[in-house]
Design a protein around this motif. Sequence first.
Motif, mmCIF file in Angstrom:
data_model
loop_
_atom_site.group_PDB
_atom_site.id
_atom_site.type_symbol
_atom_site.label_atom_id
_atom_site.label_comp_id
_atom_site.label_asym_id
_atom_site.label_seq_id
_atom_site.Cartn_x
_atom_site.Cartn_y
_atom_site.Cartn_z
ATOM 1 N N ILE A 181 0.925 -1.239 0.071
ATOM 2 C CA ILE A 181 -0.034 0.034 -0.141
ATOM 3 C C ILE A 181 0.903 1.251 -0.143
ATOM 4 N N TYR A 183 1.348 4.523 1.158
ATOM 5 C CA TYR A 183 0.790 5.048 2.367
ATOM 6 C C TYR A 183 1.317 6.645 2.909
ATOM 7 N N GLY A 228 -4.123 5.863 1.687
ATOM 8 C CA GLY A 228 -3.385 4.837 1.025
ATOM 9 C C GLY A 228 -4.014 4.216 -0.154
ATOM 10 N N HIS A 230 -3.678 0.871 -3.129
ATOM 11 C CA HIS A 230 -2.838 -0.469 -3.598
ATOM 12 C C HIS A 230 -1.701 0.055 -4.556
ATOM 13 N N TYR A 283 -0.455 -4.457 3.308
ATOM 14 C CA TYR A 283 -1.797 -4.277 3.589
ATOM 15 C C TYR A 283 -2.445 -4.468 4.726
#
Length: 439
Positions: A181, A183, A228, A230, A283
């Motif tokens: 992710i 972030y 965040g 993917h 994740y």
Amino acid sequence: MTAGVSWGRYPRASQQIIPLYWRDAGLPGAAGSLLPFGNGRSYGDVCLNDGGTLLHTRGLDRLIAFDAGSGVLRCESGTLFSEILAFAVPRGWFLPVTPGTQYITVGGAIANDVHGKNHHRAGTFGEHLLAFELLRSDGARLVCSRADNASLFGATIAGLGLTGLITWAQLRLKPIVSRAIDYEGIQFHGINEFLELKQRHKDVEYTVSWVDCVSTGKNFARGIFMLGGHSKVPGELKPSPEPRLVFPFEAPGFALNRTSVSAFNTLFFHKQRKPHVKTIQDYEPFFYPLDAILHWNRMYGRNGLVQFQYSLPWETAVEGTEAILRAIANSGLASFLAVLKTFGDIPSLGMMSFPQPGIMFALDFPIKTGITFPLLERLGDMTLDYGGRLYPAKDAAMTSRQFQTFYPNWERFARFRDPMITSSFWERVTDTTGARPTV
Ligand SMILES: Cc1cc2nc3c(=O)[nH]c(=O)nc-3n(C[C@H](O)[C@H](O)[C@H](O)COP(=O)(O)OP(=O)(O)OC[C@H]3O[C@@H](n4cnc5c(N)ncnc54)[C@H](O)[C@@H]3O)c2cc1C
């Protein structure tokens, strides 16, 4: 009869438990009322049936079919989100919507129409459901979708388990290329600053905030806005390891007090040393930070905990949230784990779904005799005055008057209830005697 509790460990119910293993078997015969039960991750009494029977669905955990081209998965209703992820992530797929724990069943996710950090982009879990089968106590098996048995489809999504037993469900997963992710964490001070951040990052896939609701003065409503998405860079898609940390015993009642919680909140705020950080995260810590310690609910001691979770419409979101945060800070009842989010405007399919466009706020309280429930009733009334509503999945305290105002559809919904099914929650919030939950 067995004593049973939900995640909040309040209230305690005495109920018979019947495990289910076969989706094509009929509902078992039992004296009295029934209620489907998933993995007990609801906080209050929505998954309890005091004096009746729970149909325990964790034995219905088979994946039935998966189309690797479209990501459409059909599985039994007792399958955990963690089990779906263990299967799907290595194949490049992810859940379309997930709450803050992966230890919930698909049946439980439908019955509470759960939401995640991407509500503004994806709506609730029900939005991604293609179909499910509902088994009623008269033996009828109904496949429900937007096209077939559509009213029952809408009543069962957020139907609190009351419309029948969901035996299997079909849903659409979403593609990913990595576990990672992208972030960012940004410190904020106050609700208006939080909303400015939210507006600036409105196109980001996932957003959520932690807010300090103990501090007053210049630190009032300070928090961390976390966002965040993917990662688009292909990376590892290996399955997750099993969690190893377990909270070992019920903590003594004095462990959680204003001083310890205040210290935790200050540490959490300053854990992020700079006002703005950017990093890559797996994740699991991003979506499920609390799952890292199994049974963390024991930290609240023998009395247990209750969660207070509301949504307020945009018109009253700022004023109402500030007033409620002040009431909480002034009450002296310590709480950490306060979460602030916004809900988008994708309408839920569920007749009784909780989300509405605006602000959502959730926090846990320890149960303290004579203190917690009067505070919750007051906060519930404030929510009502600001035109909001509380979330049944997290509730052990709303009064019948509050529930019936929050969910004006409740009588229409009641027509879809299976006559053999009820829950402690339903009995409480449709009670006409004015009885109040208390400790
Ligand atoms: C740490 C934590 C974080 C959470 N974060 C969020 C969040 O971010 N967003 C959110 O929306 N929720 C959140 N929740 C709440 C949780 O997602 C819901 O309570 C969820 O419904 C729990 O699922 P479960 O499988 O444990 O079901 P249970 O709690 O056992 O049951 C929930 C309801 O589902 C019904 N049910 C279960 N199985 C079936 C079935 N097969 N057929 C018909 N009805 C059924 C039950 O009767 C009951 O009414 C969180 C909970 C925890 C503990």
